[in-house]
Design a protein around this motif. Structure first.
Motif, short mmCIF file in Angstrom:
data_model
loop_
_atom_site.label_atom_id
_atom_site.label_comp_id
_atom_site.label_asym_id
_atom_site.label_seq_id
_atom_site.Cartn_x
_atom_site.Cartn_y
_atom_site.Cartn_z
N GLY A 1 15.87 4.88 17.09
CA GLY A 1 15.90 5.17 15.58
C GLY A 1 14.72 4.29 15.17
N ALA A 2 14.64 2.98 16.02
CA ALA A 2 13.32 2.15 15.74
C ALA A 2 11.95 3.13 15.91
N LEU A 3 11.84 3.82 16.86
CA LEU A 3 10.98 4.52 17.03
C LEU A 3 10.31 5.26 15.77
N ALA A 4 11.64 6.17 15.48
CA ALA A 4 11.56 7.14 14.24
C ALA A 4 11.23 6.33 13.08
N LEU A 5 11.28 4.77 12.96
CA LEU A 5 10.63 3.97 11.88
C LEU A 5 9.43 3.48 12.12
N ARG A 6 9.04 3.64 13.34
CA ARG A 6 7.78 3.12 13.96
C ARG A 6 7.90 1.38 13.73
N ASN A 7 9.25 0.76 14.10
CA ASN A 7 9.17 -0.52 14.03
C ASN A 7 9.90 -1.05 15.64
N ASP A 8 9.70 -2.47 15.80
CA ASP A 8 10.26 -2.67 17.18
C ASP A 8 11.42 -3.40 17.33
#
Ligand code: NIG
Ligand code: FE
Length: 388
Positions: free
Chosen positions: A333-340
Motif C-alpha cells: 500500500g505504501a508503494l502504491a502511494l509512493r511513501n515510506d
C-alpha cells in the motif's frame, strides 16, 4: 515524550520484495516524538517517560489503504441485496450515490467520513487515500476534495469516475479537463480515472491523466475491473503509482507490470460484494510485479473498512500466501502511494496495530474475528478495543 511498548511477543517488519516479512520475538519498541527510536530487548531499551505493557501482543505495521472512496452520502444496501438475488453489477449504480452526495451538506459528509475513519482505525489501518468521484459536477467534486484534504494528504481527483446522468459525454470530459481540473489541482495530489466498460475508454483515460499530470498531479488508475480495455499499458506508460482492481489481466499486462514501477492493487472486497470471479495473483507475483491490497471502501461495490477481511479473502480466494497478503496491505500500500510507510524500523513513523493473537497469521486464519486491540498513528493511540 518517550513511550516504551514492552512485552511484544511477535513483531512484524516488511522488506522490499513481495512477501518479505521479518519476524522477531519478545521485543520492546520505543516511540519518541512520533517516530520509532528503538527496537530490541526490553533490558537494553533507553529510558522512557511512559511504559505500555502490550501483554504479549503481536505488533504489525499499520495497514496502508491505498484505495478508498470515503466522501459520499447514502447507502446502497438494497442494490447489494438485489445483486445477491441474482442481478449483475454495473458501473451504473454510482449514479445513486452521486445524487445522495450532491444533496448532502458538508457536515453530513464530514460525519460519514469521520465514522468511516474510525472504522479504518479499528481494522488496523493507519494511513489511507481517499478521493472525489461522487460529485461529478464542479461544486460537489471540489467540496469532496476539500473534505478529503481535511483527513489525509493522499487526496485523489476522480472527476472521471463515470459520465453523470443527463450530461453529454464530450461536454462532461471537457468540464473534467477544464474548469473541474483547474479547481481540483490545488486540492489534490493524485489524478485517477475509471478506465472500464461503462466508464472511460483508454483514449479518454489518457486525456484525463495527461491533463492532470500537466497540472502537477500524479497518476493512478481504476482499470480492468469489469473488462480489459487495455488500461494496463497506459498505466505503465504514464508511470502510474498504482493500477487498481486488475481483475482481468492478460499475459502481456503481467509482463508490463512486472517490468514497471506501477503497483497492481487488488481489492478483494469488490469481487466479494459484486459476486465476481476473483483474479489469481500467482503469475503476477511470480513474474516479480509489486502488489497491494486495499479496501476500495465505497457504498456500491465494496462497503468494507476491514483490511483483515480483505487479507483473509485475498489469501483464500486470490492465491496470495499469508505473508504476501500482509506485505501487500502494508508495504505494498505504501508503494502504491509512493511513501515510506508500511514498515517498523528505527526512524519510521510509529504507525502500528497491536493484535490480540498468537501470530500475524491469525489475520487470515481467523477470518471475521476482531483481532486488532489497538491502533497507533505517529505514536498516538487512535483506536483501542474496549472489552465487553
Ligand atoms: O472502485 N470501480 C469504480 N468505482 C468504485 C465503485 C463505485 C460504486 O459502485 O459506487 C470501485 O469499485
Ligand atoms: Fe474504487
Amino acid at each position: 515524550m518517550k513511550t516504551l511498548f514492552t512485552n511484544i511477543k511477535e513483531l512484524v517488519d516488511t522488506g522490499p520484495t513481495v512477501g518479505d516479512l521479518h519476524i522477531s520475538n519478545n521485543q520492546a519498541v520505543l516511540v519518541d516524538d512520533g517516530l520509532i527510536a528503538f527496537i530490541g530487548d526490553e533490558e537494553s531499551a533507553p529510558d522512557a517517560d511512559v511504559t505500555i505493557d502490550t501483554e504479549g501482543a503481536v505488533m504489525i505495521p499499520g495497514f496502508v489503504d491505498s484505495h478508498a472512496h470515503l466522501v459520499f452520502a447514502g447507502s446502497r444496501h438494497e442494490e447489494f441485496s438485489h445483486r445477491m438475488a441474482g442481478h449483475s453489477y454495473s458501473a451504473g449504480g454510482i449514479k445513486t450515490t452521486v445524487a445522495a452526495t450532491r444533496g448532502a451538506t458538508d457536515q453530513d459528509l464530514r460525519e460519514n467520513l469521520k465514522k468511516l475513519i474510525a472504522e479504518l482505525h479499528a481494522s488496523g489501518i493507519t494511513h489511507f487515500e481517499t478521493k472525489s468521484g461522487y460529485g461529478l459536477e464542479v461544486e460537489t467534486e471540489i467540496r469532496s476534495l476539500m473534505l478529503a484534504s481535511e483527513v489525509t494528504e493522499d487526496v485523489t481527483f476522480l472527476g472521471a469516475h463515470v459520465v453523470p446522468q443527463g450530461v453529454n459525454r464530450e461536454e462532461y470530459l471537457e468540464l473534467v479537463l477544464g474548469e473541474m481540473l483547474e479547481k481540483a489541482a490545488p486540492l489534490a495530489k493524485w489524478i485517477d480515472v475509471f478506465c472500464d466498460a461503462g466508464a472511460f475508454s483508454v483514449e479518454e483515460s489518457r486525456m484525463v491523466l495527461e491533463a492532470g499530470i500537466k497540472k502537477g498531479l500524479l497518476p493512478r488508475m481504476h482499470s480492468n475491473q469489469l473488462e480489459n480495455l487495455g488500461g494496463i499499458a497506459l498505466a505503465v506508460e504514464l508511470d502510474c503509482a498504482s493500477v487498481d482492481h486488475c481483475t482481468h489481466l492478460n499475459p502481456e499486462d503481467i509482463e508490463l507490470l512486472a517490468k514497471s514501477n506501477t503497483v497492481a492493487t487488488f481489492v478483494p472486497g469488490a469481487e466479494f460484494s459484486t459476486r465476481s470471479k476473483y483474479p489469481n495473483v500467482r503469475s503476477l507475483i511470480d513474474a516479480g510485479a509489486k502488489v497491494a491490497i486495499a479496501t476500495d471502501c465505497n457504498p456500491g461495490s465494496s462497503y468494507t473498512t476491514s483490511m483483515p477481511f480483505c487479507i483473509a479473502v485475498a489469501v483464500r480466494e486470490m492465491g496470495f500466501s499469508v505473508d504476501e497478503a500482509i506485505w501487500a496491505a502494508t508495504k505494498g500500500g505504501a508503494l502504491a502511494l509512493r511513501n515510506d510507510l508500511g514498515t517498523l524500523k528505527v526512524g519510521a513513523r510509529a504507525d502500528f496495530a497491536l493484535l490480540d493473537a498468537k501470530s500475524y497469521i491469525d489475520l487470515a486464519y481467523r477470518p471475521g474475528v476482531a483481532l486488532v486491540s489497538a491502533t497507533y498513528v505517529a505514536g498516538k493511540k487512535v483506536f483501542e478495543r474496549t472489552s465487553n
